[in-house]
Design an enzyme around this catalytic site. Structure first.
Site, PDB file in Angstrom:
ATOM      1  N   GLU A 284      51.051  38.401  31.986  1.00 30.26           N
ATOM      2  CA  GLU A 284      49.894  39.055  31.355  1.00 30.26           C
ATOM      3  C   GLU A 284      50.233  39.590  29.972  1.00 30.26           C
ATOM      4  OE1 GLU A 284      46.856  40.628  34.842  1.00 30.26           O
ATOM      5  OE2 GLU A 284      47.877  42.113  33.624  1.00 30.26           O
ATOM      6  N   HIS A 305      66.270  24.574  48.836  1.00 29.97           N
ATOM      7  CA  HIS A 305      65.907  23.497  49.765  1.00 29.97           C
ATOM      8  C   HIS A 305      64.459  23.056  49.563  1.00 29.97           C
ATOM      9  CE1 HIS A 305      69.681  23.916  52.158  1.00 29.97           C
ATOM     10  NE2 HIS A 305      69.644  25.066  51.524  1.00 29.97           N
ATOM     11  N   LYS A 419      36.216  36.557  36.256  1.00 29.46           N
ATOM     12  CA  LYS A 419      35.348  37.597  36.823  1.00 29.46           C
ATOM     13  C   LYS A 419      33.888  37.330  36.466  1.00 29.46           C
ATOM     14  CE  LYS A 419      38.779  41.291  36.616  1.00 29.46           C
ATOM     15  NZ  LYS A 419      39.169  42.503  35.921  1.00 29.46           N
TER      16      LYS A 419
HETATM   17  O1  PA5 Z   1      47.766  44.929  34.525  1.00 26.13           O
HETATM   18  C1  PA5 Z   1      46.564  45.015  34.619  1.00 26.13           C
HETATM   19  O2  PA5 Z   1      45.878  45.665  33.808  1.00 26.13           O
HETATM   20  C2  PA5 Z   1      45.787  44.355  35.751  1.00 26.13           C
HETATM   21  O3  PA5 Z   1      46.596  43.591  36.575  1.00 26.13           O
HETATM   22  C3  PA5 Z   1      45.137  45.410  36.617  1.00 26.13           C
HETATM   23  O4  PA5 Z   1      46.130  46.254  37.116  1.00 26.13           O
HETATM   24  C4  PA5 Z   1      44.364  44.779  37.770  1.00 26.13           C
HETATM   25  O5  PA5 Z   1      43.414  43.883  37.288  1.00 26.13           O
HETATM   26  C5  PA5 Z   1      43.694  45.852  38.596  1.00 26.13           C
HETATM   27  O6  PA5 Z   1      42.845  46.600  37.794  1.00 26.13           O
HETATM   28  P1  PA5 Z   1      42.276  47.997  38.272  1.00 26.13           P
HETATM   29  O7  PA5 Z   1      43.425  48.914  38.455  1.00 26.13           O
HETATM   30  O8  PA5 Z   1      41.394  48.445  37.154  1.00 26.13           O
HETATM   31  O9  PA5 Z   1      41.527  47.761  39.544  1.00 26.13           O
END
Ligand code: PA5
Length: 442
Positions: A284, A305, A419
Site C-alpha cells: 500500500e 515444496h 469499493k
Molecule cells: O492501511 C490502511 O489505511 C487500510 O488498510 C485500512 O487500515 C483498512 O482499509 C481499514 O480501514 P478502517 O480502519 O478505516 O476500517
C-alpha cells in the site's frame, strides 16, 4: 535489535552502485526526518514508541481485567487491513501454536473478509464460549468490519442484554467522526482513539494493535521498548543505518536490475502473519503511480515444496528478504533409532533447528546460484521486544524506501476503486448513477 546483511547480494550488485543508492536513501531519510515530504500529516507513527503513555497501556489492561472478571474467554477482534494485520501478526508470532494457556483470553479475528461461511463458523465458536468484542475501524465506515460487527453485536445483545453487551464491546476508531464513533457514543462503549496522524498500516503500536495484544496476554511494554530502541538506532544518519541500507538495496535491485518482486521469507510458521503485515505495509505504501516492488511472502521450508521450483528456476524477477531468527526458544533433539529404517541416524543428537538452519543456508546458496539476490534481516528471537523492533524497522525503512521510489508512502488512493463498484452493485444509497453504469458492463 534488527541486523541486516547483504552478503547474498554481493554477486549481483557492484559496491559503487550500492553506495550511490545509499546516498539516495540518505536523501530520502532527510525527507522523512525533516517531515517535509508528501504525506507528512501521517507521521505520528514515528514517535509512538516513545510517546505512548503508560495510562494507555493501563486502560488496555483494565479492559482485559474487567472482561476476565466477567468470565470472558474469547475476544472477537473485528477489523481489516491495517486495523487487524499488526495485531494478528504479533499474536500469531507470540502464541503457542496449539495450546491455549489456562485462563487466557483467546483472540480470534473477524471482519477481514466477506465470506459468509467464515462468519457463520466463527459465530459457532462465539456461541460456545463467553465472548466479548473489539471493533476497530479508523474511518468507522468500512463494510467488512461493519457487517461482522452487526452480527456479533446482535448476538451479544441477545445473549447478555444491552447493558452487559455494551460492557463487552470496545470500539477503536477516530476521535471525532465516523459511523462507529457515533454508534459507540450512543451505546456507551468504552473506546480508544486511532490518532489522526497514523495510517492504518502504521498503526500496530496504537490501541489498534496494543489492545488485542494485551487481551491475548502479551507484554506491550516490552514491545514498545523494542520499538523505541530500534528507533534510536535508526535515527542515526549514516550509510551504516540498516533501514537506509535496506531501502537502498531493494530500490537498486528494482530500478537497475529489474527485480520487481520481493519475497519475504521466514523459516518459522509463527511469522506467517509477519509476511501478511509486511505485504500490506510495502504494497500500500509503494504500489502507486505505476511503480512499486510487488511484495510476496513464503514460509520455508514448507513452501520450498510448492513455490521453490519457481523461485529457483522461473522468471528471474525476484529477490528474497529472509527474516532470520537467531535463536529458537524451544529445543527438540532428534533421537537414535536402533533399526534406522528411516536412515536418519546421521542426524541423531542434532536439534531440529540445526536442520532448519542448514536448509536455510542450502536454499540461500541454491537461490543465489539461480539468480535470486538475498537480503537478510535478523533478530535474536521471537518475543515482544524483538517484534517491536521488527515493526519499527520495517515501518521506518518503508518511509525511506517509498521516498527513494518517488511516491507518497502514506496514502492509498487505489484502495477505493473496488469499493465504489461494490457499493454500486450492493445498491448503497448515493451510488445510483454508478449502479446504472456498472450494470451495463456486466
Ligand atoms: O492501511 C490502511 O489505511 C487500510 O488498510 C485500512 O487500515 C483498512 O482499509 C481499514 O480501514 P478502517 O480502519 O478505516 O476500517
Amino acid at each position: 535489535m534488527v541486523i541486516v546483511d547483504f552478503g547474498g547480494c554481493s554477486s549481483f550488485v557492484k559496491d559503487a552502485e550500492f553506495k550511490l543508492w545509499k546516498e539516495k536513501a540518505l536523501e530520502a531519510f532527510d525527507v522523512l526526518e525533516s517531515e517535509k515530504g508528501e504525506g507528512n500529516d501521517f507521521l505520528g507513527w514515528k514517535t509512538l514508541p516513545v510517546d505512548t503513555p503508560e495510562s494507555l497501556i493501563a486502560d488496555c489492561e483494565a479492559v482485559r481485567d474487567d472482561w476476565k472478571g466477567l468470565g470472558v474467554d474469547l475476544a472477537v477482534v473485528i477489523g481489516i487491513g491495517g486495523s487487524y494485520l499488526g495485531a494478528r501478526c504479533a499474536i500469531e508470532a507470540l502464541s503457542h501454536q496449539f495450546v491455549r494457556p489456562e485462563g487466557a483470553i483467546q483472540v480470534v479475528f473477524a471482519g477481514n473478509n466477506l465470506s459468509e461461511e467464515y462468519l457463520a463458523e466463527l459465530m459457532d465458536l462465539v456461541r460456545e464460549r463467553d465472548a466479548a468484542c473489539v471493533v476497530i475501524s479508523k474511518s468507522g465506515t468500512t463494510t467488512e468490519p461493519a457487517v461482522a460487527f452487526r452480527v456479533v453485536k446482535e448476538y451479544l445483545e441477545g445473549k447478555y442484554g444491552k447493558a452487559e453487551a455494551a460492557r463487552r464491546i470496545v470500539a477503536i476508531t477516530d476521535e471525532h467522526k465516523g459511523a462507529l464513533k457515533t454508534l459507540s457514543n450512543q451505546e456507551g462503549y468504552r473506546s480508544f482513539i486511532v490518532p489522526d496522524n497514523v495510517g492504518g498500516r502504521f498503526s500496530v503500536l496504537t490501541p489498534v494493535g496494543l489492545l488485542p495484544i494485551v487481551l491475548a496476554g502479551f507484554d506491550v511494554r516490552a514491545m514498545l521498548k523494542g520499538a523505541a530502541d530500534e528507533r534510536e538506532a535508526l535515527l542515526k544518519k549514516c550509510e551504516c543505518n540498516p533501514a537506509v541500507q535496506y531501502a537502498a538495496m531493494r530500490n537498486l535491485l528494482y530500478s537497475v536490475y529489474g527485480k520487481k518482486v520481493e519475497i519475504l521469507v521466514s523459516y518459522n510458521p509463527k511469522f506467517q502473519y509477519l509476511g501478511e503485515w509486511w505485504k500490506q505495509l510495502y504494497g500500500e505504501s509503494e504500489g502507486k503511480d505505476g511503480k512499486g516492488i510487488f511484495p510476496a511472502s513464503v514460509n520455508f521450508t514448507t513452501d520450498l515444496h510448492s513455490m521453490g521450483q519457481f523461485i529457483q528456476d522461473g522468471d528471474r524477477v525476484m529477490f528474497e528478504t529472509v527474516v532470520k531468527i537467531e535463536k529458537s526458544r524451544r529445543e527438540v533433539v532428534i533421537g537414535t533409532d536402533g533399526q534406522n529404517l528411516d536412515q536418519l541416524n546421521y542426524l541423531a543428537g542434532k536439534r531440529v533447528e540445526h536442520c532448519n538452519a542448514m536448509a536455510a543456508l542450502g536454499t540461500k546458496l541454491a537461490h543465489i546460484d539461480g539468480g535470486v539476490p538475498q537480503l537478510e534481516v535478523s533478530v535474536e528471537q521471537i518475543d515482544e521486544y524483538n517484534l517491536g523492533a521488527i515493526f519499527y524497522f520495517f515501518e521506518f525503512a518503508c518511509g525511506i524506501s517509498a521516498y527513494v521510489l518517488g511516491v507518497n508512502p502514506f496514502n492509498q488512493p487505489g484502495v477505493e476503486a473496488y469499493k465504489k463498484n461494490m457499493f454500486a452493485l450492493l445498491r448503497k444509497p448515493g451510488y445510483e448513477a454508478q449502479t446504472e453504469e456498472i450494470l451495463k458492463r456486466i
